[in-house]
Design an enzyme around this catalytic site. Sequence first.
Site, short mmCIF file in Angstrom:
data_model
loop_
_atom_site.label_atom_id
_atom_site.label_comp_id
_atom_site.label_asym_id
_atom_site.label_seq_id
_atom_site.Cartn_x
_atom_site.Cartn_y
_atom_site.Cartn_z
N ASP A 80 83.42 -5.50 122.63
CA ASP A 80 84.85 -5.81 122.60
C ASP A 80 85.46 -5.86 121.21
O ASP A 80 84.81 -6.15 120.22
CB ASP A 80 85.15 -7.11 123.35
CG ASP A 80 84.31 -8.30 122.89
OD1 ASP A 80 83.27 -8.07 122.23
OD2 ASP A 80 84.69 -9.44 123.19
N GLU A 135 82.36 -10.84 124.05
CA GLU A 135 81.85 -11.79 123.05
C GLU A 135 83.00 -12.62 122.49
O GLU A 135 82.82 -13.78 122.17
CB GLU A 135 81.14 -11.05 121.91
CG GLU A 135 80.28 -11.97 121.03
CD GLU A 135 81.09 -12.82 120.05
OE1 GLU A 135 80.74 -13.99 119.85
OE2 GLU A 135 82.08 -12.30 119.49
N GLU A 136 84.18 -12.02 122.39
CA GLU A 136 85.29 -12.66 121.68
C GLU A 136 86.13 -13.61 122.53
O GLU A 136 86.90 -14.38 121.99
CB GLU A 136 86.24 -11.58 121.11
CG GLU A 136 85.59 -10.62 120.12
CD GLU A 136 85.33 -11.26 118.76
OE1 GLU A 136 85.59 -12.46 118.60
OE2 GLU A 136 84.86 -10.54 117.87
N HIS A 355 87.71 -10.73 111.40
CA HIS A 355 88.89 -11.08 112.22
C HIS A 355 90.20 -10.93 111.43
O HIS A 355 91.24 -11.37 111.89
CB HIS A 355 88.80 -12.51 112.81
CG HIS A 355 87.75 -12.62 113.88
ND1 HIS A 355 87.82 -13.56 114.89
CD2 HIS A 355 86.62 -11.93 114.10
CE1 HIS A 355 86.76 -13.44 115.69
NE2 HIS A 355 86.01 -12.45 115.22
ZN LIG Z 1 81.59 -10.55 116.30
#
Ligand SMILES: [Zn+2]
Length: 387
Positions: A80, A135-136, A355
């Site tokens: 993702d 995962e996020e 991020h």
């Molecule tokens: Zn990551």
Amino acid sequence: MTSAPGPALFELLAAELPAAIELRHDLHRNAEVSGGEAATAAIVAAALGAPDAAVIAGTGRLIRIGPSLGPAVAIRAELDALPIAEETGAPWSSLTGAMHACGHDVHLAALTAVGRAARQVELPVALLAVLQPREEAPPSGAQDIAADASFTAQRPAAMIGVHLQHQFPAGTVAAAPGTVNAATDDFEITVTGTGGHAGYPHLAADPVLALCQSVVALQQLVSRRVDPVHGAVVSVGTLRAGTAANVIPPTAMASGTIRTLAGGDREFLRAAVAQTVADTCRASGCEGAVAITRGEPMLVNDPGLTAACQPLLRAAGFSVDTEFRSCGADDFSYYSAVVPTLMLFAGSGTPVSLHHPRFLPSDDAVGQVATAMLAGYLAAARSLAET
Ligand SMILES: [Zn+2]
């Protein structure tokens, strides 16, 4: 058992990197957010020579390479991207509005290169490529896969993860034994008072003041109540209250996160946050309630697997950091409960944070992450051969 495939595999891996870098650009351009990674998974599964691989956990895939029987060494890559508008200016910038700002495009391309190289030799132990969704964002894809019978049916005996880390330069990989990422619990505070006219505070019970005092009081928990050699965090990230300058609102809210690196601290801080808020608010004539959402457990690197991997990383040319741990979190930790795990952190070669809309590791990162993944696989395979 074949003779050691290590050196041959590293050479085969190098030959796979140009195609893997092209794949990385393609995945980056077509980034998909958590839970919607079906096309990403299909592209990577096809590149790994398994377009019909079984789907797991919604959009995930498990692809086994090598011996069909016996244990397997699993390597995880995340599918993702994040809901971030990209600002890198790369010619292959995302076209979807989502962005691979956590390096998962690099991880996927690296795992593809490792898998394609592994198909060209007789592996001593099966390699299980785990293409993991979500995962996020919750619900965690790792938690779903770790609990899935089709995963355990592959007999994973060790599991490797490699994540880019902007705090290291390119060429450095962290491989520390024990806890390397924190357990994470998020909390939501609701303070209930009595609203009224801001000019007549004595006729109200001000939840804004009670909430602010609670936020300050929470900062004493780690500094005064947790053993200072452990490492823990209580951070408040949001505050919400009121609609007008001259009105005391009836309620005020906040949310935050608790991060802990030592087992007993997790339960202590969960209880202490709730009690501190309740008691602080009571002193102001308000009521403070805390709802806690349990998140990822601690991510623990198996000491034996870590020790076996460190010399292979050095032999592959990496500078190896054996100390790095952080209060970040990764749902890779859910695998630790069912299989010995090793999470390596590879220097991203860019000081821009994960991020961030300008996070863009160079294409060299694909080879570095792939090399670290292969070192992890070989360390686990050799450990299994010895037992
Ligand atoms: Zn990551």
